[in-house]
Design a protein around this motif. Structure first.
Motif, short mmCIF file in Angstrom:
data_model
loop_
_atom_site.label_atom_id
_atom_site.label_comp_id
_atom_site.label_asym_id
_atom_site.label_seq_id
_atom_site.Cartn_x
_atom_site.Cartn_y
_atom_site.Cartn_z
N ARG A 1 -6.34 1.26 -1.42
CA ARG A 1 -5.96 1.86 -0.14
C ARG A 1 -4.50 2.33 -0.16
O ARG A 1 -3.87 2.48 0.90
N HIS B 1 -1.34 4.56 -0.18
CA HIS B 1 -1.11 5.87 0.45
C HIS B 1 -0.61 6.91 -0.54
O HIS B 1 -0.76 8.12 -0.28
N THR C 1 0.83 -1.21 0.00
CA THR C 1 0.00 0.00 0.00
C THR C 1 0.86 1.26 0.00
O THR C 1 0.33 2.37 0.10
N ARG C 2 2.19 1.09 -0.13
CA ARG C 2 3.08 2.25 -0.07
C ARG C 2 4.12 2.26 -1.19
O ARG C 2 4.77 3.27 -1.42
#
Length: 453
Positions: free
Chosen positions: A364, A366, A42-43
């Motif tokens: 989701r 980031h 998610t990053r």
């Protein structure tokens, strides 16, 4: 610094923070496939590893575009996906590749035109009102809205598929579908290793009888329908029987029709039911958003039930649906198998590598979303994300053929229920997001529905 407390976030999957070996991955995936996603996905744009086979999890929009559009032929659906679903839906649109997929898609596409989908809206309205009547009759107690939405959407898909066919055994088909999904969804180590279909899968054999019965019922309905004239307003089966590939003039035979109908029935009611159940959970979680949606509904509807013509006038209800699909995409993870050497995010992909699109993590991410875990339907007001950042229905040539059907149904049902009930959460009964084949609220969505007089 502000003294305001951070706004609580709705339920989410705890992602992995430490590497897992093959056995732990297998055990974890049998409980929840999404729980094997590393939090770092998610990053970062791409995460690679090896768990028996080399794999890559991709959340970069440009790489997603290459997989789903620019180099589509190099990334067919993975063996795991095909092994899980082929026994029930054969070589239908969902599984077929290449030329066999293309002619089926061309033949089926007219059935899902805007005009034909809008013509099916009255069936959705009627089913939504029947659901509201059941909810009202249940009285002032908590109801599992997952079960209610599954019943509602199965009513819709069976009515628009086999309308007027008294010989169609709905209960038999519904039971067979539920039985097969429950068993087929349990990932087998044999599937992870890519062993061929003829190797028996423990725990999946006993469901084969239900699948055969389901196919038999569908075959009988198709044969019976082909002997009579199309109705004034054709249903989905009529449209598919009339459909042909404009390039080759080929029409689907009974087996091809059956496999595609079962695909539409399984996908058409399961995924929309989940979208609705998660939407209701989120609206109960955020009463302010619920009241805003209800105010919009009350300003538009002329009666208790929404119609197809109302859908375009309910932008906030649509935003709730879009946000539910972002937070809880029914297909929370999809996988492909690379056929040839390629490069994604400046990283080498080799033939045979598993390439995973973790849609749950993408939605989701980031770097792609503000407040990625928060429920913020307002984010969709005038906002259109990069199309390969938001993939609830996939994208490219293989984008879900029933996307507009599902969206229309979700808005009609949600608006109808909001017009008649106020939804409240039940303390201690939060759903648990678990994906086996689809991302389901494990434990159900238990809500109290207070009638609005």
């Amino acid at each position: 610094m502000s003294d305001l407390k951070a706004k609580p976030v709705p339920v989410r999957v705890p992602l992995v923070t430490e590497p897992m070996g093959i056995w732990k991955s297998l055990q974890t995936s049998r409980r929840n496939v999404l729980a094997i996603i590393p939090d770092i996905a998610t990053r970062q744009p791409m995460v690679s590893g090896k768990t028996g086979k080399r794999w890559h999890m991709v959340t970069d929009p440009g790489a997603n575009k290459r997989i789903l559009l620019e180099n589509l032929e190099n990334y067919p659906k993975s063996l795991v996906t095909k092994n899980l679903l082929r026994p029930a839906i054969g070589e239908s649109l969902f599984i077929a590749e290449g030329a066999h997929w293309r002619w089926q898609r061309r033949a089926a596409a007219p059935a899902f035109s805007h005009r034909n989908v809008l013509n099916l809206a009255p069936t959705m309205t009627q089913a939504a009102q029947r659901s509201a009547d059941r909810i009202r009759t249940a009285g002032p107690r908590a109801i599992n809205f997952l079960d209610e939405m599954v019943s509602l959407t199965f009513d819709v898909i069976s009515d628009v598929t086999f309308s007027g066919d008294s010989g169609f055994d709905r209960n038999a088909v519904h039971g067979a579908i539920d039985s097969y999904i429950a068993e087929a969804g349990k990932l087998s180590l044999f599937d992870i290793l890519g062993l061929p279909d003829w190797v028996p899968r423990p725990g999946r054999m006993f469901s084969a009888g239900g699948v055969q019965q389901m196919k038999k019922v569908a075959d009988q309905a198709i044969d019976a329908r082909s002997q009579r004239d199309t109705k004034e307003v054709p249903d989905l089966l009529d449209l598919l029987l009339a459909g042909e590939d404009p390039e080759t003039k080929r029409k689907m035979n009974t087996q091809e029709l059956r496999d595609n109908l079962l695909t539409f029935i399984v996908a058409g009611h399961e995924t929309t039911a989940l979208t609705l159940a998660w939407s209701l959970y989120l609206l109960a979680f955020d009463p302010d958003a619920q009241e805003k949606a209800r105010a919009e509904v009350q300003s538009v509807l002329s009666g208790n039930a929404a119609t197809g013509d109302d859908v375009a006038k309910l932008p906030f209800v649509r935003q709730v649906v879009d946000e539910a699909l972002r937070l809880y995409p029914p297909a929370g993870m999809v996988s492909r198998t690379a056929l040839a050497k390629d490069e994604l995010c400046d990283r080498l992909v080799l033939p045979g590598d598993t390439v995973i699109l973790p849609i749950y993590a993408l939605h989701r991410h980031h770097q792609l979303w503000d407040d990625p875990d928060g429920f913020r339907p307002d984010r969709w007001n005038g906002f259109k994300p990069d199309r390969y950042t938001y993939l609830p229905f996939g994208d490219g040539p293989r984008i879900c053929i029933g996307a507009s059907f599902a969206t229309q149904e979700a808005v009609i049902v949600l608006a109808t229920l909001l017009a008649q009930f106020r939804f409240k959460s039940v303390p201690g009964r939060n759903p648990d997001p678990v994906m086996i084949i689809t991302l389901r609220p494990d434990g159900g969505v238990w809500l109290e529905a207070e009638p609005i007089d």
